[in-house]
Design an enzyme around this catalytic site. Structure first.
Site, short mmCIF file in Angstrom:
data_model
loop_
_atom_site.label_atom_id
_atom_site.label_comp_id
_atom_site.label_asym_id
_atom_site.label_seq_id
_atom_site.Cartn_x
_atom_site.Cartn_y
_atom_site.Cartn_z
CG LEU A 15 14.85 53.43 111.32
CD1 LEU A 15 14.48 54.83 110.84
CD2 LEU A 15 14.96 52.48 110.12
N GLY A 16 18.12 51.75 114.54
CA GLY A 16 19.34 51.93 115.31
C GLY A 16 20.41 50.89 114.97
CD GLN A 17 25.91 49.44 117.55
OE1 GLN A 17 25.55 49.83 118.66
NE2 GLN A 17 27.10 48.93 117.34
CB ILE A 40 10.86 58.27 117.06
CG1 ILE A 40 10.03 59.51 117.37
CG2 ILE A 40 12.36 58.57 117.14
CD1 ILE A 40 10.13 59.97 118.81
NE ARG A 41 16.85 57.64 114.09
CZ ARG A 41 17.91 57.00 113.58
NH1 ARG A 41 18.60 57.54 112.61
NH2 ARG A 41 18.27 55.82 114.03
CG ASP A 57 6.99 58.85 120.50
OD1 ASP A 57 7.48 58.02 121.28
OD2 ASP A 57 6.92 60.07 120.75
CE1 TYR A 145 20.61 52.26 127.87
CE2 TYR A 145 22.71 51.61 128.82
CZ TYR A 145 21.70 51.40 127.91
OH TYR A 145 21.76 50.34 127.03
CE LYS A 149 18.44 49.51 128.36
NZ LYS A 149 17.43 49.03 127.40
P1 NAD Z 1 20.28 53.05 118.96
O1 NAD Z 1 20.39 54.32 119.70
O2 NAD Z 1 21.24 52.77 117.88
O3 NAD Z 1 18.81 52.87 118.38
C1 NAD Z 1 17.66 53.21 119.13
C2 NAD Z 1 16.58 53.62 118.16
O4 NAD Z 1 15.44 54.00 118.94
C3 NAD Z 1 16.96 54.80 117.28
O5 NAD Z 1 16.80 54.47 115.92
C4 NAD Z 1 15.97 55.90 117.70
O6 NAD Z 1 15.56 56.73 116.63
C5 NAD Z 1 14.83 55.08 118.27
N1 NAD Z 1 14.00 55.83 119.23
C6 NAD Z 1 14.40 56.70 120.18
N2 NAD Z 1 13.33 57.18 120.83
C7 NAD Z 1 12.24 56.58 120.31
C8 NAD Z 1 10.85 56.66 120.57
N3 NAD Z 1 10.35 57.48 121.50
N4 NAD Z 1 10.01 55.89 119.83
C9 NAD Z 1 10.51 55.08 118.87
N5 NAD Z 1 11.81 54.99 118.56
C10 NAD Z 1 12.66 55.72 119.28
O7 NAD Z 1 20.31 51.88 120.05
P2 NAD Z 1 20.74 50.35 119.86
O8 NAD Z 1 22.19 50.27 120.11
O9 NAD Z 1 20.17 49.80 118.63
O10 NAD Z 1 20.04 49.73 121.17
C11 NAD Z 1 18.80 49.06 121.13
C12 NAD Z 1 18.53 48.50 122.52
O11 NAD Z 1 19.62 47.67 122.93
C13 NAD Z 1 18.40 49.58 123.60
O12 NAD Z 1 17.44 49.15 124.55
C14 NAD Z 1 19.76 49.59 124.25
O13 NAD Z 1 19.70 50.02 125.58
C15 NAD Z 1 20.14 48.13 124.17
N6 NAD Z 1 21.60 47.93 124.26
C16 NAD Z 1 22.42 48.31 123.24
C17 NAD Z 1 23.80 48.11 123.36
C18 NAD Z 1 24.75 48.49 122.28
O14 NAD Z 1 25.98 48.40 122.49
N7 NAD Z 1 24.28 48.91 121.10
C19 NAD Z 1 24.32 47.52 124.52
C20 NAD Z 1 23.45 47.19 125.56
C21 NAD Z 1 22.07 47.37 125.40
N1 SER Z 2 26.52 50.20 124.57
C1 SER Z 2 25.67 50.73 125.61
C2 SER Z 2 26.13 52.07 126.04
O1 SER Z 2 27.31 52.30 125.98
C3 SER Z 2 25.68 49.80 126.81
O2 SER Z 2 24.38 49.51 127.11
O3 SER Z 2 25.32 52.86 126.47
#
Ligand code: NAD
Ligand code: SER
Length: 318
Positions: A15-17, A40-41, A57, A145, A149
């Site tokens: 459900l994330g970005q 988890i949501r 979760d 963080y 990683k």
């Molecule tokens: P986000 O925070 O938008 O989404 C993460 C999701 O994980 C949320 O919906 C949250 O509810 C869920 N979550 C948190 N704890 C949980 C648990 N215990 N069990 C199940 N679900 C759980 O993050 P995102 O931007 O979608 O990122 C996804 C992945 O990509 C992550 O590993 C992040 O580190 C990586 N990433 C993202 C970016 C970015 O710019 N968005 C950049 C680099 C790396």
């Molecule tokens: N977009 C992420 C953050 O800012 C990079 O992994 O945490």
């Protein structure tokens, strides 16, 4: 598993970005019936996409295993994590979710033999890497963080080399998208600024004008993810996280680019605690290895990214 057929996909943190956009792309490519989304949501947002959803979760290994068995999963996109700013607020929880969640997935893959996508980040680099980070630049992160990683990348290499787990990863740059707000990262300003601009509001940016970070439009990131997951295993020389070519601009340049389309838009700069995390990351990343191994090429530049962000957000608010 063929190029597009035969997939049984589980997405964690769906459900994330990234998850919400990845679900749409996976559904278009492999069919919605091949996907089970988890987070988890709770949500009812996936009903109109016709994608199955199960609250999960990732720390609950028993429930995770039940889903993997029942749905006969052969691919997991493991997106559940805490990002940089949220992670600094609660380092213990960040370590737990980011590391224990990944170990659960890797251990289950040893038994059930599914392919894993586990994203890494530009946060693996620390302030000893200036300018452009290459694939083999030192990994000395300053945030918890980033530490998770780097550890995740090492785990991926270990599980692949020692237990033959087919795990793949990308060092995503900061991702810019309009459908879902980002979830507690440092690069969030590059998304928030567009929402303010299109809503006719002034934006106060939480990093300074000169802050330069690796960035990418979401469509390029989703395409990279699917291309990597479809690449032949024997072509891949990196398992922890491939660098990608990316956009690189200062916060001030982003403001100016948006002002080209919305001349009345005002932005000021008031750095907060997130400035320190941004300062510890490189300006850009060199994706030569991803190009050589599996042919990845970025499509969006600053101008086309701004144009699609503004157009899409304008349509969205109507
Ligand atoms: P986000 O925070 O938008 O989404 C993460 C999701 O994980 C949320 O919906 C949250 O509810 C869920 N979550 C948190 N704890 C949980 C648990 N215990 N069990 C199940 N679900 C759980 O993050 P995102 O931007 O979608 O990122 C996804 C992945 O990509 C992550 O590993 C992040 O580190 C990586 N990433 C993202 C970016 C970015 O710019 N968005 C950049 C680099 C790396
Ligand atoms: N977009 C992420 C953050 O800012 C990079 O992994 O945490």
């Amino acid at each position: 598993m063929g190029q597009t057929g035969g997939r049984r996909i589980l997405v964690t943190g769906a459900l994330g970005q990234i998850g919400m956009e990845l679900l749409e792309a996976l559904s278009a490519r492999y069919g919605r019936d091949s996907i089970i989304a988890t987070d988890i949501r709770e949500t009812d947002k996936l009903e109109n996409l016709g994608i199955k959803f199960h609250k999960l979760d990732v720390l609950d290994k028993v429930e995770l295993e039940n889903l993997i068995k029942d749905f006969e999963v052969n691919e997991v996109y493991h997106l559940a994590a805490l990002l940089s700013a949220s992670g600094e607020k609660n380092p213990e929880l960040c370590w737990k979710i980011n590391m224990d969640g990944l170990v659960n997935i890797c251990e289950l893959s040893r038994e059930y033999k599914f392919r894993i996508f586990a994203p890494s980040s530009i946060a693996v680099f620390g302030s000893d890497v200036r300018g452009v980070a290459s694939q083999n630049s030192p990994l000395n992160p300053a945030t918890i963080y980033g530490i998770t990683k780097v550890s995740g990348e090492l785990l991926a290499e270990y599980y692949h080399a020692t237990h033959d787990v087919d795990i793949r990863g990308l060092r995503y740059p900061g991702l810019i998208s309009w459908k879902v707000m980002p979830g507690g990262g440092t690069t969030d300003y590059a998304v928030e600024i567009f929402h303010a601009a299109v809503s006719g509001e002034k934006y106060t940016c939480f990093v300074n004008e000169k802050t330069t970070l690796p960035m990418m439009y979401m469509d390029d990131a989703i395409r990279a993810t699917i291309e990597l997951m479809e690449a032949p295993s024997e072509k891949l020389t990196v398992r922890g996280g491939y660098n990608l070519d990316c956009l690189s601009f200062t916060a001030e340049e982003l403001y100016s680019a948006i002002k080209q389309s919305i001349p009345t838009f005002e932005c000021d700069f008031k750095p907060d605690h997130r400035q320190e995390y941004a300062d510890s990351w490189p300006d850009s990343t060199d994706g030569t290895k991803a190009k050589i191994d599996w042919g990845y090429r970025i499509k969006y530049d600053l101008k086309s990214m701004c144009s699609v962000m503004i157009k899409s957000l304008r349509q969205d608010v109507q």
